[in-house]
Design a protein around this motif. Structure first.
Motif, PDB file in Angstrom:
ATOM      1  N   ALA A 180      37.026  34.044  36.215  1.00 42.60           N
ATOM      2  CA  ALA A 180      38.415  34.518  36.285  1.00 42.60           C
ATOM      3  C   ALA A 180      38.966  34.742  34.876  1.00 42.60           C
ATOM      4  CB  ALA A 180      39.276  33.519  37.048  1.00 42.60           C
ATOM      5  N   ASN A 181      38.670  33.840  33.950  1.00 42.35           N
ATOM      6  CA  ASN A 181      39.111  34.000  32.557  1.00 42.35           C
ATOM      7  C   ASN A 181      38.494  35.246  31.932  1.00 42.35           C
ATOM      8  OD1 ASN A 181      40.579  31.649  32.737  1.00 42.35           O
ATOM      9  ND2 ASN A 181      39.006  30.387  31.781  1.00 42.35           N
ATOM     10  N   ARG A 182      37.237  35.489  32.244  1.00 41.29           N
ATOM     11  CA  ARG A 182      36.557  36.669  31.697  1.00 41.29           C
ATOM     12  C   ARG A 182      37.168  37.957  32.238  1.00 41.29           C
ATOM     13  NH1 ARG A 182      30.069  37.402  31.193  1.00 41.29           N
ATOM     14  NH2 ARG A 182      30.145  39.365  30.068  1.00 41.29           N
ATOM     15  N   LEU A 183      37.502  37.979  33.513  1.00 38.79           N
ATOM     16  CA  LEU A 183      38.140  39.156  34.100  1.00 38.79           C
ATOM     17  C   LEU A 183      39.539  39.365  33.527  1.00 38.79           C
ATOM     18  CD1 LEU A 183      37.102  38.876  37.866  1.00 38.79           C
ATOM     19  CD2 LEU A 183      36.073  40.292  36.081  1.00 38.79           C
ATOM     20  N   ALA A 184      40.221  38.275  33.201  1.00 38.15           N
ATOM     21  CA  ALA A 184      41.572  38.362  32.649  1.00 38.15           C
ATOM     22  C   ALA A 184      41.591  38.968  31.247  1.00 38.15           C
ATOM     23  CB  ALA A 184      42.219  36.970  32.629  1.00 38.15           C
ATOM     24  N   GLU A 185      40.447  38.999  30.577  1.00 39.18           N
ATOM     25  CA  GLU A 185      40.378  39.597  29.242  1.00 39.18           C
ATOM     26  C   GLU A 185      40.661  41.094  29.287  1.00 39.18           C
ATOM     27  OE1 GLU A 185      36.470  38.655  27.782  1.00 39.18           O
ATOM     28  OE2 GLU A 185      36.906  36.503  27.626  1.00 39.18           O
ATOM     29  N   GLY A 186      40.492  41.716  30.467  1.00 36.23           N
ATOM     30  CA  GLY A 186      40.829  43.120  30.649  1.00 36.23           C
ATOM     31  C   GLY A 186      39.740  44.116  30.313  1.00 36.23           C
ATOM     32  N   ILE A 220      38.796  37.184  43.824  1.00 36.68           N
ATOM     33  CA  ILE A 220      39.028  36.938  42.396  1.00 36.68           C
ATOM     34  C   ILE A 220      39.184  38.267  41.660  1.00 36.68           C
ATOM     35  CG2 ILE A 220      37.968  36.049  40.272  1.00 36.68           C
ATOM     36  CD1 ILE A 220      36.701  33.830  42.023  1.00 36.68           C
ATOM     37  N   ASP A 263      36.076  29.617  37.544  1.00 37.16           N
ATOM     38  CA  ASP A 263      37.204  29.576  36.600  1.00 37.16           C
ATOM     39  C   ASP A 263      36.855  30.352  35.328  1.00 37.16           C
ATOM     40  OD1 ASP A 263      35.246  27.648  36.041  1.00 37.16           O
ATOM     41  OD2 ASP A 263      36.674  26.186  35.252  1.00 37.16           O
ATOM     42  N   ALA A 296      42.591  39.995  39.770  1.00 39.36           N
ATOM     43  CA  ALA A 296      42.563  40.406  38.361  1.00 39.36           C
ATOM     44  C   ALA A 296      42.745  41.918  38.215  1.00 39.36           C
ATOM     45  CB  ALA A 296      41.239  39.980  37.724  1.00 39.36           C
TER      46      ALA A 296
END
Length: 198
Positions: A128-134, A159, A125, A163
């Motif tokens: 996934a949040n780190r990848l969502a940072e772009g 994952i 999780d 993303a």
């Protein structure tokens, strides 16, 4: 059977180390008591201090005395690359053997439902949040080539795909300096299937 309950407890405590059985633990205990009590005191102090002060980085989960480790805090590392490893030992091996200058994410294990290790225990999780940072452009999957490592790599690629991040896997196969006649069938088949153009 020891006449000293403390000695028996010491021998039993030493068995928590990987690869240390009853005989090795007994040999270690007798060595420090007979020949190196100062070394044993220093070891005990450092071990207690490490247990007290070393935690996990809040970004990559490696061992760190600070909330954010030196790898994550460094401005000279490439923030578009993220290498996923199973353990801090794997991270150290990559640092020492390669010129990799990107970021890391340490799973602290691999998927193993029988052992109760699922996505939550691996911090997927957080990943996934780190990848969502772009910021991440490529996810380099460096899990071990075991059944669990391959299953973990598959989940990591899903994952990354979700993303919109490119995922790559470390190559594996015939070792440098190896001879084909001595390579096991599974490794040789994998290397043959993953051959590259020259």
């Amino acid at each position: 059977m020891s006449s000293s309950p403390l000695l028996a407890d010491l021998i039993d405590a030493l068995r928590c180390l990987p690869g240390v059985g009853a005989k090795t633990a007994q040999r270690m205990a007798f060595h420090v008591l007979e020949r190196d009590r100062d070394g044993a005191r220093k070891l005990a102090e450092r071990l207690a201090l490490a247990i007290e002060r070393i935690g996990n980085c809040t970004r990559c989960r490696t061992f760190s005395e600070e909330a954010v480790c030196t790898f994550c805090a460094s401005t000279s590392r490439d923030r578009s690359l993220l290498c996923i490893v199973e353990t801090p030992v794997d991270q150290l091996a990559i640092e020492q053997a390669t010129g990799y200058r990107g970021q890391y994410f340490v799973l602290l294990g691999r998927l193993s439902p029988l052992d109760g290790i699922g996505p939550k225990q691996l911090g997927l999780d957080l990943l996934a949040n780190r990848l969502a940072e772009g910021e991440i452009q490529e996810l380099i999957v460096a899990t071990n080539p075991t059944v669990e490592g391959e299953a973990t790599a598959h989940v990591l690629s899903q994952i990354a795909r979700a993303a919109g991040v490119r995922a790559s896997r470390l190559a594996h196969g015939v070792p440098l300096g190896g001879e084909l006649e001595f390579i096991d069938r599974g490794t040789l088949a994998h290397a043959f299937g993953g051959r590259q153009a020259l």
